[in-house]
Design a protein around this motif. Sequence first.
Motif, short mmCIF file in Angstrom:
data_model
loop_
_atom_site.label_atom_id
_atom_site.label_comp_id
_atom_site.label_asym_id
_atom_site.label_seq_id
_atom_site.Cartn_x
_atom_site.Cartn_y
_atom_site.Cartn_z
N GLY A 183 34.83 44.87 85.59
CA GLY A 183 33.44 45.04 86.40
C GLY A 183 32.76 43.47 86.50
O GLY A 183 33.54 42.50 86.63
N ALA A 184 31.76 43.51 86.69
CA ALA A 184 31.04 42.26 87.34
C ALA A 184 30.45 41.55 85.90
O ALA A 184 29.45 41.13 85.65
CB ALA A 184 29.54 42.96 87.77
N VAL A 185 31.57 40.86 85.48
CA VAL A 185 31.77 39.77 84.49
C VAL A 185 32.23 38.67 85.23
O VAL A 185 33.06 38.81 85.85
CB VAL A 185 32.10 40.39 82.99
N LYS A 186 31.91 37.36 84.77
CA LYS A 186 32.76 36.18 85.19
C LYS A 186 34.16 36.21 84.94
O LYS A 186 34.92 35.54 85.72
CB LYS A 186 32.00 34.93 84.68
N ARG A 187 34.64 36.57 83.71
CA ARG A 187 35.86 36.56 83.21
C ARG A 187 36.54 37.96 82.69
O ARG A 187 36.29 37.91 81.41
CB ARG A 187 36.09 35.33 82.31
N THR A 188 37.00 38.64 83.52
CA THR A 188 37.50 40.01 82.99
C THR A 188 38.59 39.85 82.32
O THR A 188 39.51 38.76 82.47
CB THR A 188 37.75 40.97 84.11
N GLY A 189 38.94 40.49 81.41
CA GLY A 189 40.09 40.51 80.41
C GLY A 189 40.08 41.29 79.21
O GLY A 189 39.22 41.86 78.92
N VAL A 190 41.07 40.78 78.35
CA VAL A 190 41.02 41.56 76.94
C VAL A 190 40.79 40.40 76.05
O VAL A 190 41.12 39.49 76.08
CB VAL A 190 42.58 42.09 76.75
N TYR A 191 39.77 40.78 74.99
CA TYR A 191 39.27 39.90 74.22
C TYR A 191 39.20 40.49 72.69
O TYR A 191 39.33 41.79 72.49
CB TYR A 191 37.86 39.56 74.59
N GLU A 192 39.66 39.55 71.90
CA GLU A 192 39.63 39.93 70.70
C GLU A 192 38.41 39.41 69.88
O GLU A 192 38.09 38.23 69.82
CB GLU A 192 41.00 39.14 69.74
N VAL A 193 37.90 40.35 69.20
CA VAL A 193 36.39 40.13 68.52
C VAL A 193 36.28 40.80 67.23
O VAL A 193 37.21 41.28 66.78
CB VAL A 193 35.17 40.80 69.42
N ALA A 194 35.14 40.33 66.44
CA ALA A 194 34.95 40.67 64.90
C ALA A 194 34.54 42.19 65.22
O ALA A 194 33.78 42.73 66.25
CB ALA A 194 33.83 39.79 64.42
N PRO A 195 34.92 43.23 64.31
CA PRO A 195 34.58 44.27 64.14
C PRO A 195 33.14 44.79 64.19
O PRO A 195 32.56 45.90 64.54
CB PRO A 195 34.97 45.13 62.95
N THR A 196 32.19 43.68 63.96
CA THR A 196 30.87 43.93 63.81
C THR A 196 30.24 43.68 65.17
O THR A 196 29.13 43.43 65.37
CB THR A 196 30.32 43.04 62.76
N SER A 197 30.89 43.09 66.27
CA SER A 197 30.57 42.54 67.35
C SER A 197 29.68 43.70 68.24
O SER A 197 30.09 44.93 68.09
CB SER A 197 31.48 42.18 68.39
N ARG A 198 28.96 43.34 69.35
CA ARG A 198 27.95 44.32 70.20
C ARG A 198 28.54 43.98 71.49
O ARG A 198 29.10 42.94 71.71
CB ARG A 198 26.58 44.09 69.86
N LEU A 204 31.34 36.60 75.56
CA LEU A 204 32.81 35.84 75.54
C LEU A 204 33.29 35.86 76.83
O LEU A 204 34.40 34.83 77.41
CB LEU A 204 33.68 36.61 74.61
N ALA A 205 33.12 36.83 77.68
CA ALA A 205 33.57 36.99 79.11
C ALA A 205 32.97 36.20 80.11
O ALA A 205 33.13 36.43 81.51
CB ALA A 205 33.66 38.57 79.45
N GLY A 206 31.98 35.25 79.57
CA GLY A 206 31.36 34.10 80.67
C GLY A 206 30.07 34.69 81.08
O GLY A 206 29.36 34.10 81.82
N GLY A 207 29.74 35.85 80.57
CA GLY A 207 28.23 36.53 80.99
C GLY A 207 28.46 37.23 82.20
O GLY A 207 29.54 37.38 82.82
#
Length: 196
Positions: free
Chosen positions: A62-77, A84-87
């Motif tokens: 959707g409307a984020v600067k860098r769409t894609g698949v991201y690897e994050v910590a399980p505690t992330s919101r 991470l997607a550039g906002g």
Amino acid sequence: MKWIKTYERWIYIGAMVIGAIIWTMQQQDETTTLPLEEQIEQNEQPIAKQEEQASIVVDVKGAVKRTGVYEVAPTSRVHDVIQLAGGLTEEADETKVNFAMKVHDEMVIYVPKKGEEISTETATTDHASSSDGKININTATIEQLQTLQGIGPTKASAIIAYREEHGPFQKAEDLLHVNGIGQKSFEKIKEQIVVR
């Protein structure tokens, strides 16, 4: 001469006592070495398990600067992942995104554009309702859970509380661990739910 023999006897006894003490201490050192090594090995195993679960993968669309698949910590919101997607882009409708929601593995975060017709639940997570109408118990809101047969506010709250404490459900049968949901309740809703 007697006192010399007595003195020698005391020296001999003293040497025996000191020798016994040293021998005992050496035995204790030997017996404590092995458990310590075993303890280190046991400590390494949980660390390895933690490393295996150290990250989760989410898909940002959707409307984020860098769409894609991201690897994050399980505690992330959701907020963390969007950063991470550039906002957000200028056309993003941030009123339809729950930035505080916890993310989980295989989650889809969709940020709609302004004016785009989409529900709040769809905007923040990977669709709580699937195409066949089943409710995803890992992302459903308390209102969506109450649409299930026999699930009122109390049981819906219990499901969400269990999910927040123990993490996402791995299979539908895990609902049986939730306080207030027995086999009869589960039988009523098992065809209406899905786990993703």
